[in-house]
Design a protein around this motif. Structure first.
Motif, PDB file in Angstrom:
ATOM      1  N   MET A 193       0.980  -1.327  -0.130  1.00 32.75           N
ATOM      2  CA  MET A 193       0.333  -0.003   0.549  1.00 32.75           C
ATOM      3  C   MET A 193       0.836   1.452  -0.369  1.00 32.75           C
ATOM      4  O   MET A 193       2.000   1.544   0.455  1.00 32.75           O
ATOM      5  N   SER A 194       0.358   2.186  -0.637  1.00 29.07           N
ATOM      6  CA  SER A 194       1.403   3.727  -0.777  1.00 29.07           C
ATOM      7  C   SER A 194       0.671   4.367   0.797  1.00 29.07           C
ATOM      8  O   SER A 194       0.050   4.049   1.429  1.00 29.07           O
ATOM      9  N   PRO A 195       1.858   4.695   0.726  1.00 34.40           N
ATOM     10  CA  PRO A 195       0.859   6.307   2.146  1.00 34.40           C
ATOM     11  C   PRO A 195      -0.210   6.477   2.410  1.00 34.40           C
ATOM     12  O   PRO A 195      -0.555   6.676   3.226  1.00 34.40           O
ATOM     13  N   ALA A 196      -0.706   7.039   1.167  1.00 34.49           N
ATOM     14  CA  ALA A 196      -1.806   8.308   1.265  1.00 34.49           C
ATOM     15  C   ALA A 196      -2.659   6.166   1.496  1.00 34.49           C
ATOM     16  O   ALA A 196      -4.184   6.512   2.385  1.00 34.49           O
ATOM     17  N   ALA A 197      -2.493   5.251   1.156  1.00 32.75           N
ATOM     18  CA  ALA A 197      -3.819   4.078   1.330  1.00 32.75           C
ATOM     19  C   ALA A 197      -3.554   3.997   2.485  1.00 32.75           C
ATOM     20  O   ALA A 197      -4.603   3.531   3.005  1.00 32.75           O
ATOM     21  N   LEU A 198      -2.250   3.974   3.124  1.00 38.67           N
ATOM     22  CA  LEU A 198      -2.303   3.620   4.612  1.00 38.67           C
ATOM     23  C   LEU A 198      -3.134   4.453   5.724  1.00 38.67           C
ATOM     24  O   LEU A 198      -3.640   4.238   6.326  1.00 38.67           O
ATOM     25  N   ASP A 199      -3.194   5.732   5.584  1.00 37.61           N
ATOM     26  CA  ASP A 199      -2.934   6.685   5.779  1.00 37.61           C
ATOM     27  C   ASP A 199      -5.071   6.712   6.435  1.00 37.61           C
ATOM     28  O   ASP A 199      -6.195   6.509   6.740  1.00 37.61           O
ATOM     29  N   ASP A 200      -6.075   6.865   4.090  1.00 32.80           N
ATOM     30  CA  ASP A 200      -7.136   6.151   4.301  1.00 32.80           C
ATOM     31  C   ASP A 200      -7.402   5.553   5.378  1.00 32.80           C
ATOM     32  O   ASP A 200      -8.247   4.933   5.706  1.00 32.80           O
ATOM     33  N   PHE A 201      -6.597   4.364   4.834  1.00 28.92           N
ATOM     34  CA  PHE A 201      -6.602   2.543   5.110  1.00 28.92           C
ATOM     35  C   PHE A 201      -6.985   3.199   7.120  1.00 28.92           C
ATOM     36  O   PHE A 201      -8.423   2.487   8.124  1.00 28.92           O
ATOM     37  N   LEU A 202      -5.666   3.896   7.811  1.00 28.94           N
ATOM     38  CA  LEU A 202      -5.644   3.919   9.276  1.00 28.94           C
ATOM     39  C   LEU A 202      -7.315   4.668   9.654  1.00 28.94           C
ATOM     40  O   LEU A 202      -7.202   4.739  11.592  1.00 28.94           O
ATOM     41  N   GLU A 203      -7.229   5.675   8.926  1.00 29.35           N
ATOM     42  CA  GLU A 203      -8.292   6.439   9.517  1.00 29.35           C
ATOM     43  C   GLU A 203      -9.918   5.903   9.300  1.00 29.35           C
ATOM     44  O   GLU A 203     -11.187   6.490  10.421  1.00 29.35           O
TER      45      GLU A 203
ATOM     46  N   GLY B  54      -8.221   5.684  16.698  1.00 27.86           N
ATOM     47  CA  GLY B  54      -8.783   6.646  16.599  1.00 27.86           C
ATOM     48  C   GLY B  54      -6.396   7.177  15.544  1.00 27.86           C
ATOM     49  O   GLY B  54      -6.005   7.069  15.663  1.00 27.86           O
ATOM     50  N   TYR B  55      -7.197   7.948  14.107  1.00 28.85           N
ATOM     51  CA  TYR B  55      -5.752   7.991  13.590  1.00 28.85           C
ATOM     52  C   TYR B  55      -5.404   9.529  12.792  1.00 28.85           C
ATOM     53  O   TYR B  55      -6.421  10.292  12.236  1.00 28.85           O
ATOM     54  N   ASP B  56      -4.910   9.853  13.172  1.00 31.03           N
ATOM     55  CA  ASP B  56      -4.243  11.493  13.035  1.00 31.03           C
ATOM     56  C   ASP B  56      -3.154  11.637  11.904  1.00 31.03           C
ATOM     57  O   ASP B  56      -2.171  11.750  12.428  1.00 31.03           O
TER      58      ASP B  56
ATOM     59  N   ALA C 162     -12.695   9.736  19.399  1.00 33.15           N
ATOM     60  CA  ALA C 162     -14.299   9.549  19.471  1.00 33.15           C
ATOM     61  C   ALA C 162     -14.698   9.745  17.952  1.00 33.15           C
ATOM     62  O   ALA C 162     -15.183   9.135  17.451  1.00 33.15           O
ATOM     63  N   GLU C 163     -14.116  10.355  16.631  1.00 28.77           N
ATOM     64  CA  GLU C 163     -14.607  10.443  15.408  1.00 28.77           C
ATOM     65  C   GLU C 163     -14.322   9.128  14.641  1.00 28.77           C
ATOM     66  O   GLU C 163     -14.789   8.807  13.781  1.00 28.77           O
ATOM     67  N   GLN C 164     -12.993   8.377  15.190  1.00 27.80           N
ATOM     68  CA  GLN C 164     -12.726   7.392  14.112  1.00 27.80           C
ATOM     69  C   GLN C 164     -13.092   6.353  14.919  1.00 27.80           C
ATOM     70  O   GLN C 164     -12.678   4.632  14.214  1.00 27.80           O
ATOM     71  N   ALA C 165     -12.730   5.783  16.409  1.00 25.72           N
ATOM     72  CA  ALA C 165     -12.085   4.443  17.025  1.00 25.72           C
ATOM     73  C   ALA C 165     -14.040   3.902  16.949  1.00 25.72           C
ATOM     74  O   ALA C 165     -15.194   3.968  17.121  1.00 25.72           O
ATOM     75  N   THR C 166     -13.519   2.446  17.271  1.00 26.21           N
ATOM     76  CA  THR C 166     -14.447   1.442  16.925  1.00 26.21           C
ATOM     77  C   THR C 166     -15.310   1.708  18.820  1.00 26.21           C
ATOM     78  O   THR C 166     -14.959   0.620  19.761  1.00 26.21           O
ATOM     79  N   PRO C 167     -16.509   1.479  19.019  1.00 26.64           N
ATOM     80  CA  PRO C 167     -17.116   1.688  20.323  1.00 26.64           C
ATOM     81  C   PRO C 167     -17.302   0.440  20.544  1.00 26.64           C
ATOM     82  O   PRO C 167     -17.449  -1.181  20.042  1.00 26.64           O
ATOM     83  N   VAL C 168     -16.706   0.114  21.977  1.00 26.39           N
ATOM     84  CA  VAL C 168     -16.984  -1.450  22.941  1.00 26.39           C
ATOM     85  C   VAL C 168     -17.049  -0.938  24.014  1.00 26.39           C
ATOM     86  O   VAL C 168     -16.741   0.283  25.014  1.00 26.39           O
TER      87      VAL C 168
END
Length: 153
Positions: free
Chosen positions: A18-28, A50-52, A116-122
């Motif tokens: 994966m490209s750096p941009a694809a890594l960012d997109d996935f992690l977000e 979450g990923y900043d 809060a924007e990205q994490a999976t609620p548990v």
């Protein structure tokens, strides 16, 4: 005897880097994964994160009981690896590995917003005790290295 995998083209069924941009997109969008703390004996556990993109850090709210094995291993700074993946079918998957230093951060609002924007609620029921008996602290995993592969769809 040579390893047949090393003789395959790089974009075969093992996946495509994966490209750096694809890594960012996935992690977000991933929201959860497995974190491993690098101790004498590695200790792994599921986490939400979450990923900043601006800072290249994964933000985690780690919850633990005061006498838990996890709490004993959480230092101010520890080497750690986060693995996040998505699997839909044998020919439709992505996975990312982030390694770096896990460090406690203050609850200044910035970490909370990303989480809060990205994490999976548990739910908290997994801990087997009331929330008042749990330690809740914010951490960041500073991505010293990142890599990812995806299916060659």
């Amino acid at each position: 005897m040579s390893d047949a995998r090393s003789q395959r083209p790089p974009d075969d069924e093992d996946g495509i880097e994966m490209s750096p941009a694809a890594l960012d997109d996935f992690l977000e969008t991933a929201g959860d994964g497995v974190l491993t703390l690098h101790a004498d004996e590695p200790y792994s556990f599921p986490v939400s994160f979450g990923y900043d993109v601006a800072t290249g850090r994964c933000v985690l709210q780690l919850v633990s009981a005061p006498d838990s094995a996890k709490r004993a291993l959480l230092d101010d700074e520890a080497d750690a690896t986060l693995v996040a993946y998505e699997w839909t079918a044998p020919d439709d998957w992505r996975s990312v590995v982030v390694s770096g230093e896990l460090a406690r951060v203050p609850d200044d609002g910035a970490a909370h917003d990303v989480y809060a924007e990205q994490a999976t609620p548990v739910g908290m029921s997994v801990f087997g005790t009331g929330a008042q008996n749990l330690d809740v602290e914010w951490y960041e995993l500073d991505a010293a290295s990142r890599s990812g592969r995806r299916s060659p769809r």
